[in-house]
Scaffold this motif. Structure first.
Motif, PDB file in Angstrom:
ATOM      1  N   PRO A   4      34.841  48.009  47.749  1.00 53.88           N
ATOM      2  CA  PRO A   4      35.406  48.820  48.830  1.00 53.88           C
ATOM      3  C   PRO A   4      35.282  48.181  50.197  1.00 53.88           C
ATOM      4  N   GLU A   5      34.285  47.271  50.379  1.00 52.23           N
ATOM      5  CA  GLU A   5      34.058  46.699  51.698  1.00 52.23           C
ATOM      6  C   GLU A   5      34.881  45.434  51.941  1.00 52.23           C
ATOM      7  N   THR A   6      35.535  44.913  50.909  1.00 53.04           N
ATOM      8  CA  THR A   6      36.209  43.625  51.013  1.00 53.04           C
ATOM      9  C   THR A   6      37.560  43.747  51.704  1.00 53.04           C
ATOM     10  N   THR A   7      37.771  42.920  52.733  1.00 57.76           N
ATOM     11  CA  THR A   7      39.090  42.812  53.346  1.00 57.76           C
ATOM     12  C   THR A   7      39.833  41.670  52.678  1.00 57.76           C
ATOM     13  N   ARG A   8      41.052  41.945  52.248  1.00 59.28           N
ATOM     14  CA  ARG A   8      41.852  40.946  51.544  1.00 59.28           C
ATOM     15  C   ARG A   8      42.869  40.339  52.506  1.00 59.28           C
ATOM     16  N   SER A   9      42.905  39.015  52.553  1.00 55.53           N
ATOM     17  CA  SER A   9      43.846  38.291  53.404  1.00 55.53           C
ATOM     18  C   SER A   9      45.091  37.972  52.585  1.00 55.53           C
ATOM     19  N   ILE A  10      46.230  38.517  53.010  1.00 60.77           N
ATOM     20  CA  ILE A  10      47.474  38.368  52.265  1.00 60.77           C
ATOM     21  C   ILE A  10      48.490  37.595  53.097  1.00 60.77           C
ATOM     22  N   GLY A  85      45.991  36.674  48.256  1.00 60.40           N
ATOM     23  CA  GLY A  85      47.235  36.988  47.581  1.00 60.40           C
ATOM     24  C   GLY A  85      48.389  36.588  48.469  1.00 60.40           C
ATOM     25  N   VAL A  86      49.591  36.530  47.877  1.00 58.44           N
ATOM     26  CA  VAL A  86      50.781  36.137  48.630  1.00 58.44           C
ATOM     27  C   VAL A  86      51.911  37.104  48.289  1.00 58.44           C
ATOM     28  N   VAL A  87      52.616  37.570  49.324  1.00 59.11           N
ATOM     29  CA  VAL A  87      53.818  38.394  49.156  1.00 59.11           C
ATOM     30  C   VAL A  87      55.000  37.630  49.722  1.00 59.11           C
ATOM     31  N   ILE A  88      56.107  37.629  48.999  1.00 55.90           N
ATOM     32  CA  ILE A  88      57.335  36.980  49.439  1.00 55.90           C
ATOM     33  C   ILE A  88      58.425  38.029  49.539  1.00 55.90           C
ATOM     34  N   THR A  89      59.081  38.131  50.691  1.00 58.91           N
ATOM     35  CA  THR A  89      60.256  39.000  50.819  1.00 58.91           C
ATOM     36  C   THR A  89      61.489  38.159  50.559  1.00 58.91           C
ATOM     37  N   HIS A  90      62.463  38.735  49.844  1.00 58.14           N
ATOM     38  CA  HIS A  90      63.529  37.911  49.266  1.00 58.14           C
ATOM     39  C   HIS A  90      64.773  38.757  49.067  1.00 58.14           C
ATOM     40  N   GLY A  91      65.939  38.142  49.144  1.00 60.81           N
ATOM     41  CA  GLY A  91      67.169  38.819  48.767  1.00 60.81           C
ATOM     42  C   GLY A  91      67.183  39.117  47.275  1.00 60.81           C
ATOM     43  N   ALA A 140      46.846  42.353  46.768  1.00 64.44           N
ATOM     44  CA  ALA A 140      45.419  42.467  47.082  1.00 64.44           C
ATOM     45  C   ALA A 140      44.571  42.772  45.857  1.00 64.44           C
ATOM     46  N   ASP A 141      45.198  42.955  44.706  1.00 68.21           N
ATOM     47  CA  ASP A 141      44.465  43.286  43.481  1.00 68.21           C
ATOM     48  C   ASP A 141      44.290  42.036  42.634  1.00 68.21           C
ATOM     49  N   PRO A 142      43.083  41.478  42.554  1.00 71.51           N
ATOM     50  CA  PRO A 142      42.886  40.210  41.829  1.00 71.51           C
ATOM     51  C   PRO A 142      43.194  40.297  40.343  1.00 71.51           C
ATOM     52  N   SER A 143      43.209  41.495  39.783  1.00 74.27           N
ATOM     53  CA  SER A 143      43.494  41.617  38.350  1.00 74.27           C
ATOM     54  C   SER A 143      44.929  41.236  38.006  1.00 74.27           C
ATOM     55  N   LEU A 144      45.810  41.120  39.015  1.00 71.33           N
ATOM     56  CA  LEU A 144      47.199  40.728  38.768  1.00 71.33           C
ATOM     57  C   LEU A 144      47.390  39.214  38.687  1.00 71.33           C
ATOM     58  N   ALA A 145      46.402  38.429  39.112  1.00 78.72           N
ATOM     59  CA  ALA A 145      46.564  36.978  39.125  1.00 78.72           C
ATOM     60  C   ALA A 145      46.931  36.403  37.755  1.00 78.72           C
ATOM     61  N   VAL A 190      46.820  49.753  42.088  1.00 78.25           N
ATOM     62  CA  VAL A 190      47.620  49.222  40.997  1.00 78.25           C
ATOM     63  C   VAL A 190      47.110  49.790  39.680  1.00 78.25           C
ATOM     64  N   GLU A 191      48.023  50.354  38.899  1.00 80.11           N
ATOM     65  CA  GLU A 191      47.698  50.827  37.553  1.00 80.11           C
ATOM     66  C   GLU A 191      48.417  49.923  36.562  1.00 80.11           C
ATOM     67  N   LEU A 192      47.654  49.235  35.726  1.00 77.01           N
ATOM     68  CA  LEU A 192      48.239  48.317  34.761  1.00 77.01           C
ATOM     69  C   LEU A 192      48.393  48.997  33.410  1.00 77.01           C
ATOM     70  N   LEU A 193      49.568  48.833  32.810  1.00 78.12           N
ATOM     71  CA  LEU A 193      49.882  49.449  31.527  1.00 78.12           C
ATOM     72  C   LEU A 193      49.755  48.467  30.372  1.00 78.12           C
ATOM     73  N   LEU A 194      50.071  47.205  30.631  1.00 75.56           N
ATOM     74  CA  LEU A 194      50.060  46.168  29.602  1.00 75.56           C
ATOM     75  C   LEU A 194      49.249  44.982  30.097  1.00 75.56           C
ATOM     76  N   GLY A 195      48.575  44.316  29.175  1.00 80.21           N
ATOM     77  CA  GLY A 195      47.801  43.144  29.542  1.00 80.21           C
ATOM     78  C   GLY A 195      48.690  41.938  29.792  1.00 80.21           C
ATOM     79  N   PRO A 196      48.150  40.898  30.430  1.00 80.73           N
ATOM     80  CA  PRO A 196      48.947  39.694  30.660  1.00 80.73           C
ATOM     81  C   PRO A 196      49.256  38.990  29.344  1.00 80.73           C
TER      82      PRO A 196
END
Length: 335
Positions: A4-10, A85-91, A140-145, A190-196
């Motif tokens: 809870p205390e961690t600030t994530r740099s995106i 983490g990285v976010v890309i905005t795109h057409g 910001a959710d490391p489980s998505l990596a 983030v709620e994950l339904l399926l594993g990677p």
């Protein structure tokens, strides 16, 4: 999403598209910079710090494979700079292709998320701000990596290999026909339904794109001239991807032309123009069937769409990766 205390740099990388379209003032369509896409601090999800950067200010229909390499390099630079983490905005027109190109080229050490919008910022009910917020939460959710680059749209999380633009104009434009979304975003979680997946699409090595790949779309009456036209001038293409009918079929004439290409040393990869379903191996025989094409040395792209198979072949050949490694055959076809 971490302690809870961690600030994530995106890192927030902007490339243009509908999400960044400026109000029309001239005959040319202009794009706003990343500053206009960055949520103000009071509107950011908790414990998220955004580092914005403009990369490619143009519509996705104007992007080239060189631009995809530039974007992958920018993502790697953000990760090397210590982003969480990285976010890309795109057409949206080619968003799924960029997502898959990043899956080929970027090592999934942190979440990489691509998003966009179907309604311009100056139109009623723009969806861009909500999509950016959900994408920031996902990044910001490391489980998505381990999922590799993902697409976040309308609060759904889709893997790059399966996602496709299913509707030309609706706000809920993206889906993954073969499996559905792997998760969703709700209440800034983030709620994950399926594993990677057990493996990734990332190539073992990569080089700037130099290969040229032709696309052939099978349809009623499309014969061998469609493939012959691509290769009539020596050196025109280094490989061909065919969007075949059904589970991997083409007309006998087109099949014969593709077989000639493969036997002459031009890599030929078969996909399906269907958005879902398997490519068969040993159900149909005869000219242009999947058994005929496989036995004649053509490679099949499993669940990849034609545009994504093209990118895999393009970047793979550019890096000198053997075709059998790019599109492996899992079991022999019965003789």
């Amino acid at each position: 999403m971490g302690s809870p205390e961690t600030t994530r740099s995106i890192g927030l990388l902007a490339t243009g598209g509908t999400i960044a379209v400026a109000p029309p003032t001239t005959g040319n369509q202009d794009h706003v910079g990343v500053a206009a896409l960055t949520p103000p601090a009071p509107d950011l999800p908790e414990r998220i710090e955004v580092v914005p950067r403009d990369v490619l200010g143009r519509s996705s229909r104007k992007l080239t494979v060189d631009d995809l390499w530039t974007l992958a390099t920018a993502v790697d630079e953000e990760i090397a700079a210590g982003r969480d983490g990285v976010v890309i905005t795109h057409g949206t027109d080619t968003l799924e292709e960029t997502a898959y190109a990043l899956a080929l080229l970027v090592e999934p050490r942190v979440p990489v998320v691509i998003t966009g919008a179907m309604r311009s910022p100056h139109h009623s009910g723009p969806d861009g701000p909500a999509n950016v917020r959900a994408a920031l939460v996902a990044a910001a959710d490391p489980s998505l990596a381990p999922y590799g680059p993902v697409v976040v749209f309308q609060d759904e999380v889709h893997v790059a290999r399966l996602v496709t633009k299913m509707h030309s104009a609706r706000v809920a434009a993206f889906a993954s026909p073969a499996a559905g979304p792997v998760g969703f975003v709700a209440e800034d979680e983030v709620e994950l339904l399926l594993g990677p997946a057990p493996g990734t699409d990332r190539l073992p090595r990569s080089n700037p794109p130099t290969a040229r790949i032709g696309l052939v779309h099978a349809a009623t009456g499309v014969d061998g001239s469609a493939a012959d036209a691509l290769t009539s001038d020596p050196g025109t293409v280094d490989g061909v991807v065919v969007a075949a009918l059904g589970a991997g079929h083409v007309s006998p004439s087109l099949g014969a032309a593709l077989v000639r290409l493969a036997r002459a040393g031009t890599p030929v990869v078969v996909t399906s123009r269907c958005p879902d379903g398997a490519l068969l191996r040993e159900t149909y025989s005869g000219g242009g069937s999947e058994m005929d094409l496989r036995r004649s040395g053509l490679h099949f792209a499993s669940t990849l769409s034609a545009p994504k198979a093209r990118l895999r072949l393009l970047f793979g050949l550019s890096a000198g990766i053997p075709l059998d490694e790019l599109f492996p055959t899992r079991r022999p076809v019965r003789g």
